[in-house]
Design an enzyme around this catalytic site. Structure first.
Site, short mmCIF file in Angstrom:
data_model
loop_
_atom_site.label_atom_id
_atom_site.label_comp_id
_atom_site.label_asym_id
_atom_site.label_seq_id
_atom_site.Cartn_x
_atom_site.Cartn_y
_atom_site.Cartn_z
N CYS A 31 30.74 52.99 36.29
CA CYS A 31 30.87 53.98 37.35
C CYS A 31 31.71 53.41 38.50
O CYS A 31 32.54 54.10 39.09
CB CYS A 31 29.49 54.37 37.89
N CYS A 39 30.63 62.23 33.00
CA CYS A 39 31.24 60.91 33.21
C CYS A 39 31.01 60.01 31.99
O CYS A 39 31.92 59.31 31.56
CB CYS A 39 30.65 60.25 34.46
N CYS A 66 35.75 53.52 38.66
CA CYS A 66 36.38 54.73 39.20
C CYS A 66 35.97 54.98 40.65
O CYS A 66 36.80 55.15 41.53
CB CYS A 66 36.02 55.96 38.36
N ARG A 115 26.81 66.54 35.51
CA ARG A 115 28.01 65.84 36.02
C ARG A 115 28.00 64.37 35.58
O ARG A 115 29.03 63.81 35.24
CB ARG A 115 28.06 65.94 37.54
#
Length: 267
Positions: free
Chosen positions: A177, A225, A180, A221
């Site tokens: 995570c 990812c 990004c 969401r």
């Protein structure tokens, strides 16, 4: 009949969105995704007088007051501020619940209460219904200031797990995570703007994404990812979602962030 009406309305909305996107492709310069989302939002309002996310809120309201096999509605559930209280609850979640002895986000809490309060079997609980109920409850925290401060030992453990997951690199692309959302915070990946937790990442979900023509919750969401970096997404309502949500919203709380208008409307 209701489902049919909803499908027809969404088809109309999708066609309108497609028209907008075709117009977008004909424009000479790259479009700002926020400006385009607001343009699409205004078009929906002027054409139909309603936003797609509001349809989920209405559906969620009906489901919230629907009696389950036990004869009870979700009014009998404590979502964090007392039985039946919805105003501001989304802003304090995830948190520890003594009755389930677990830290839960709103989606897992809805899933729990549909079983323990309403008497539904897990296999009878539809994901789309949980999403609609979640959206209805979250709408009572529109633009609320985030108040996620882990204090209970299980909340602190979940926060630490979320932070560990945030920085853990995995998968064939060796991604995390943080790669990004920390390293590229403030920039864009393709057309999508990238924010860190302290910049308010997580402040806009549940949201209707017009490019996908569907509503995303926070867990949706996060699952997106996982799939984007080629890692199989965990089962919904499981610890990875709750831990990552707790970590992101606790960091956003430290930075004094608030939620957007919920449900949000985004690219």
């Amino acid at each position: 009949m209701k489902d049919k009406r909803t499908r027809i309305l969404f088809l109309s909305l999708s066609l309108a969105a497609l028209g907008g996107l075709l117009g977008y492709t004909q424009q000479p310069k790259p479009l700002d995704p926020f400006e385009e989302a607001m343009r699409q939002r205004q078009m929906y309002l002027e054409t139909f007088g309603v936003l797609p996310g509001e349809l989920y809120v209405e559906e969620g309201k009906e489901l919230f007051f629907r009696k389950g096999p036990s004869g009870k509605t979700l009014e009998e559930c404590d979502f964090g501020l007392g039985k039946g209280k919805l105003e501001g609850v989304y802003a304090v979640l995830p948190k520890y619940f003594p009755d389930s002895r677990k830290v839960e986000d709103l989606e897992s809490r809805v899933y729990t209460c549909m079983q323990t309060v309403q008497g539904y079997k897990p296999q009878a609980i539809k994901r789309e219904e949980v999403k609609a109920i979640t959206t209805y409850i979250a709408s009572f925290s529109s633009k609320a200031k985030m108040q996620v401060v882990p204090k209970h030992p299980q909340e602190l453990a979940m926060y630490n797990l979320g932070r560990e997951l945030w920085y853990a690199r995995a998968g064939a692309r060796d991604m995390s995570c943080a790669v990004c959302h920390d390293q590229y915070a403030g920039q864009r990946v393709r057309l999508s703007p990238v924010r860190s937790p302290k910049q308010g990442l997580g402040s806009e979900w549940p949201a209707y994404r017009f490019e996908a023509d569907k509503l995303y919750t926070m867990e949706d969401r996060i699952a997106f990812c996982y799939e984007s970096i080629a890692i199989p997404a965990p089962a919904f309502y499981s610890e990875p979602y709750i831990a990552l949500t707790l970590y992101m919203l606790a960091e956003a709380t430290k930075a004094g962030r608030s939620f957007e208008e919920l449900p949000f409307f985004t690219r």
